[in-house]
Design a protein around this motif. Structure first.
Motif, mmCIF file in Angstrom:
data_model
loop_
_atom_site.group_PDB
_atom_site.id
_atom_site.type_symbol
_atom_site.label_atom_id
_atom_site.label_comp_id
_atom_site.label_asym_id
_atom_site.label_seq_id
_atom_site.Cartn_x
_atom_site.Cartn_y
_atom_site.Cartn_z
ATOM 1 N N SER A 1 54.218 140.372 17.380
ATOM 2 C CA SER A 1 55.576 140.308 17.930
ATOM 3 C C SER A 1 55.771 139.142 18.891
ATOM 4 O O SER A 1 56.825 138.501 18.892
ATOM 5 C CB SER A 1 55.909 141.627 18.642
ATOM 6 O OG SER A 1 54.962 141.914 19.655
ATOM 7 N N GLY A 2 54.760 138.836 19.693
ATOM 8 C CA GLY A 2 54.909 137.771 20.668
ATOM 9 C C GLY A 2 54.788 136.383 20.089
ATOM 10 O O GLY A 2 55.119 135.397 20.754
ATOM 11 N N ASP A 3 54.320 136.271 18.843
ATOM 12 C CA ASP A 3 54.123 134.961 18.216
ATOM 13 C C ASP A 3 55.116 134.689 17.096
ATOM 14 O O ASP A 3 55.136 133.593 16.535
ATOM 15 C CB ASP A 3 52.686 134.880 17.670
ATOM 16 C CG ASP A 3 52.215 133.452 17.434
ATOM 17 O OD1 ASP A 3 52.643 132.552 18.189
ATOM 18 O OD2 ASP A 3 51.409 133.231 16.508
ATOM 19 N N THR A 4 55.938 135.679 16.761
ATOM 20 C CA THR A 4 56.914 135.514 15.677
ATOM 21 C C THR A 4 58.106 134.709 16.172
ATOM 22 O O THR A 4 58.616 134.947 17.271
ATOM 23 C CB THR A 4 57.386 136.877 15.159
ATOM 24 O OG1 THR A 4 56.250 137.617 14.701
ATOM 25 C CG2 THR A 4 58.372 136.723 14.017
ATOM 26 N N GLY A 5 58.554 133.769 15.360
ATOM 27 C CA GLY A 5 59.622 132.862 15.751
ATOM 28 C C GLY A 5 60.952 133.558 16.015
ATOM 29 O O GLY A 5 61.219 134.667 15.533
ATOM 30 N N PHE A 6 61.799 132.880 16.749
ATOM 31 C CA PHE A 6 63.102 133.367 17.207
ATOM 32 C C PHE A 6 63.942 133.963 16.083
ATOM 33 O O PHE A 6 64.526 135.041 16.222
ATOM 34 C CB PHE A 6 63.843 132.192 17.859
ATOM 35 C CG PHE A 6 65.252 132.490 18.294
ATOM 36 C CD1 PHE A 6 65.500 133.137 19.487
ATOM 37 C CD2 PHE A 6 66.335 132.088 17.518
ATOM 38 C CE1 PHE A 6 66.807 133.388 19.907
ATOM 39 C CE2 PHE A 6 67.637 132.338 17.923
ATOM 40 C CZ PHE A 6 67.875 132.997 19.125
ATOM 41 N N ALA B 1 61.926 144.103 24.094
ATOM 42 C CA ALA B 1 60.676 144.354 24.805
ATOM 43 C C ALA B 1 59.472 143.989 23.943
ATOM 44 O O ALA B 1 58.448 143.511 24.450
ATOM 45 C CB ALA B 1 60.601 145.816 25.227
ATOM 46 N N ARG B 2 59.577 144.187 22.623
ATOM 47 C CA ARG B 2 58.485 143.831 21.717
ATOM 48 C C ARG B 2 58.229 142.328 21.744
ATOM 49 O O ARG B 2 57.106 141.879 21.472
ATOM 50 C CB ARG B 2 58.797 144.263 20.282
ATOM 51 C CG ARG B 2 58.893 145.762 20.068
ATOM 52 C CD ARG B 2 58.939 146.079 18.583
ATOM 53 N NE ARG B 2 57.673 145.746 17.938
ATOM 54 C CZ ARG B 2 57.526 145.553 16.634
ATOM 55 N NH1 ARG B 2 58.580 145.635 15.829
ATOM 56 N NH2 ARG B 2 56.347 145.261 16.125
ATOM 57 N N ARG B 3 59.265 141.565 22.065
ATOM 58 C CA ARG B 3 59.130 140.104 22.164
ATOM 59 C C ARG B 3 58.912 139.648 23.614
ATOM 60 O O ARG B 3 59.078 138.478 23.934
ATOM 61 C CB ARG B 3 60.378 139.419 21.597
ATOM 62 C CG ARG B 3 60.537 139.525 20.075
ATOM 63 C CD ARG B 3 61.770 138.761 19.645
ATOM 64 N NE ARG B 3 62.004 138.727 18.226
ATOM 65 C CZ ARG B 3 61.551 137.776 17.391
ATOM 66 N NH1 ARG B 3 60.805 136.799 17.873
ATOM 67 N NH2 ARG B 3 61.850 137.808 16.114
ATOM 68 N N ASN B 4 58.601 140.582 24.477
ATOM 69 C CA ASN B 4 58.378 140.296 25.896
ATOM 70 C C ASN B 4 59.615 139.712 26.561
ATOM 71 O O ASN B 4 59.519 138.855 27.459
ATOM 72 C CB ASN B 4 57.191 139.329 26.069
ATOM 73 C CG ASN B 4 55.926 139.834 25.408
ATOM 74 O OD1 ASN B 4 55.532 140.976 25.618
ATOM 75 N ND2 ASN B 4 55.318 139.010 24.573
ATOM 76 N N ALA B 5 60.803 140.180 26.135
ATOM 77 C CA ALA B 5 62.071 139.718 26.692
ATOM 78 C C ALA B 5 62.719 140.832 27.501
ATOM 79 O O ALA B 5 62.463 142.021 27.277
ATOM 80 C CB ALA B 5 63.010 139.258 25.574
ATOM 81 N N GLU B 6 63.584 140.432 28.425
ATOM 82 C CA GLU B 6 64.259 141.389 29.299
ATOM 83 C C GLU B 6 65.368 142.127 28.552
ATOM 84 O O GLU B 6 65.984 141.582 27.628
ATOM 85 C CB GLU B 6 64.870 140.658 30.498
ATOM 86 C CG GLU B 6 63.845 140.006 31.423
ATOM 87 C CD GLU B 6 62.957 141.020 32.098
ATOM 88 O OE1 GLU B 6 63.460 142.097 32.469
ATOM 89 O OE2 GLU B 6 61.740 140.744 32.230
ATOM 90 N N PRO B 7 65.687 143.383 28.961
ATOM 91 C CA PRO B 7 66.795 144.119 28.332
ATOM 92 C C PRO B 7 68.139 143.479 28.665
ATOM 93 O O PRO B 7 68.326 142.951 29.756
ATOM 94 C CB PRO B 7 66.668 145.516 28.952
ATOM 95 C CG PRO B 7 65.946 145.306 30.241
ATOM 96 C CD PRO B 7 65.003 144.167 29.998
ATOM 97 N N VAL B 8 69.061 143.528 27.711
ATOM 98 C CA VAL B 8 70.371 142.894 27.923
ATOM 99 C C VAL B 8 71.525 143.795 27.500
ATOM 100 O O VAL B 8 72.688 143.410 27.631
ATOM 101 C CB VAL B 8 70.484 141.553 27.146
ATOM 102 C CG1 VAL B 8 69.464 140.546 27.638
ATOM 103 C CG2 VAL B 8 70.349 141.780 25.643
ATOM 104 N N SER B 9 71.240 144.986 26.986
ATOM 105 C CA SER B 9 72.313 145.795 26.403
ATOM 106 C C SER B 9 73.389 146.144 27.429
ATOM 107 O O SER B 9 74.581 146.145 27.092
ATOM 108 C CB SER B 9 71.738 147.073 25.784
ATOM 109 O OG SER B 9 71.177 147.914 26.769
#
Length: 424
Positions: free
Chosen positions: A322-327, A19-27
């Motif tokens: 968090s949104g600008d840090t690389g993969f 979520a900090r990376r603006n990504a969906e939950p996958v657990s």
């Protein structure tokens, strides 16, 4: 690659990190795949135990003259069942591996939350912004007026986002790379490496460019890609290795060409050579123990900063949000150099700590002294610096009223004593 055991034990933490990376939950999906795979593995073990027992029963039956036909039929069914379960396990494992392969690294607690680069945090400003008694020009205006930077000819040769430099500007770019390499190797303890600029997909998977960012890469054949950064071959020097703790930290540097398709950057920095498909970069890579990595990150950043200080260029250090840090990064410091022609700071180096994220993908470990077992190394990478962008910075910051370029003092020996670049 994230540790699956950690995910099992901390599913909510994984989703919070995403979520900090603006990504969906996958657990939920991951744990369901993992549970199904583990059940299949248990079923396989049970089936194999029954096959072993049935084999013994068949042997006893035959030795005592009893009819073993039913047992033989059962063995055939067990074999078929095992093959089906093994196929299912392979499919589930592939699905699980694919899901894990596209999960980004877990961010450090120090990384501030934010969606875009506008929310990065400035840590410090270094150096004095130069003042001019004339309106400073951008690098491509200077290069064109000098007759030493040609984008039109490059476009006829290769297309957009390429440049042909010549004369003093070409020599200045070469001088910058040589200066950087000398500082890093002679003073900072890095080992110079001349790696291939074509690598296999496995190497790009190891450092995290594949499979998620394939569109950014140039593929040259069935198995090989042009490198987007020397981080890829340098980090992969330790892939599938078990290193002695006494050998760490290992520090590598390389001056290479880099190639990026710049997918998704349409319309950005189309003028000049800020964003090119082919560019030169001096890269730094460190391999450390977990205990060393934070200090190494600060050290690596300081090495990159020292190049800018010696060149007399004003810059700032920012901590990426968090949104600008690389993969693949846990935490990244960007160095942004002042460009008078743009009247703004622009990125010239990123220094990242990756923890054991790349090491798990590469199977790179070390043997701690006095301990049993092996542990994953930590990896770090940083630009020391992007050579083309440093060329831009020198041209713009050292421009003179008549359009000539003064050479920074530290580069004069690398320029054969030349102190300025003038028109042909």
């Amino acid at each position: 690659m994230l540790d699956l055991k950690w995910i099992r034990e901390n599913p909510d933490a994984l989703d919070a990190a995403l979520a900090r990376r603006n990504a969906e939950p996958v657990s939920t999906r991951l744990l369901a795949l993992d549970a199904e795979r583990r059940k299949i593995q248990t079923d396989l073990q049970d089936l194999q135990a029954r096959r072993n027992a049935a084999a013994k029963e068949i042997g006893k039956a035959k030795s005592s003259g009893e009819n073993a036909d039913a047992l033989i039929r059962e063995m055939a069914e067990l074999k078929s069942g095992a093959q089906n379960l093994e196929a299912t396990e392979r499919t589930l494992q592939a699905d699980l591996d694919a899901a894990l392969a596209v999960l980004p690294n877990i961010l450090s607690d120090e990384v501030p939350d934010g969606a875009t680069e506008d929310e990065n945090v400035e840590l410090r400003l270094v150096g004095d912004i130069p003042s001019f008694d004339f309106t400073p020009k951008e690098h491509y205006e200077l290069g064109d007026a000098l007759g030493l930077m040609d984008f039109e000819t490059a476009a006829t040769l290769s297309g957009s986002r390429f440049v042909v430099t010549s004369g003093g500007i070409a020599r200045l770019e070469r001088a910058l790379a040589a200066f950087m390499i000398d500082v890093h190797t002679l003073e900072k303890g890095y080992l110079e490496v001349s790696p291939p600029v074509m690598v296999r997909g496995a190497s790009l998977f190891g450092t995290g460019q594949l499979p998620k960012f394939e569109e950014d890469l140039y593929k040259t054949g069935e198995e090989q890609y042009l490198i987007p950064t020397a981080e890829v071959p340098l980090t992969n020097l330790v892939r599938e290795s078990i290193l002695e703790e006494s050998a760490l930290p290992m520090r590598f540097t390389a001056h290479t060409l880099c190639f990026r398709s710049e997918a998704g950057s349409a319309g950005k920095d189309t003028a000049g050579m800020l964003r090119q498909h082919q560019f030169a970069k001096v890269e730094m890579v460190s391999i450390t123990t977990p205990q060393q990595s934070e200090a190494e990150h600060d050290r690596m950043t300081a090495c990159a900063e020292d190049i800018l200080k010696r060149l007399g260029l004003a810059y700032r250090v920012v901590l990426l949000c968090s949104g600008d840090t690389g993969f693949g990064a846990r935490k990244t410091y960007d160095l942004e150099v002042w460009l008078p022609g743009q009247n703004s700071y622009r990125e010239i180096s990123s220094c990242s700590i990756c923890g054991d994220f790349q090491a798990r993908r590469m199977k790179a470990r070390y043997r701690p002294e006095g301990e049993k077992g092996n542990h994953f190394v930590h990896t770090l990478n940083g630009s020391g610096l992007a050579v083309g962008r440093t060329l831009i910075a020198v041209m713009e910051n050292y421009q003179q009223a008549d359009g000539s370029i003064k050479i920074p003092d530290v580069l004069v020996p690398y320029m054969g004593g030349v102190t300025e670049i003038r028109a042909k």
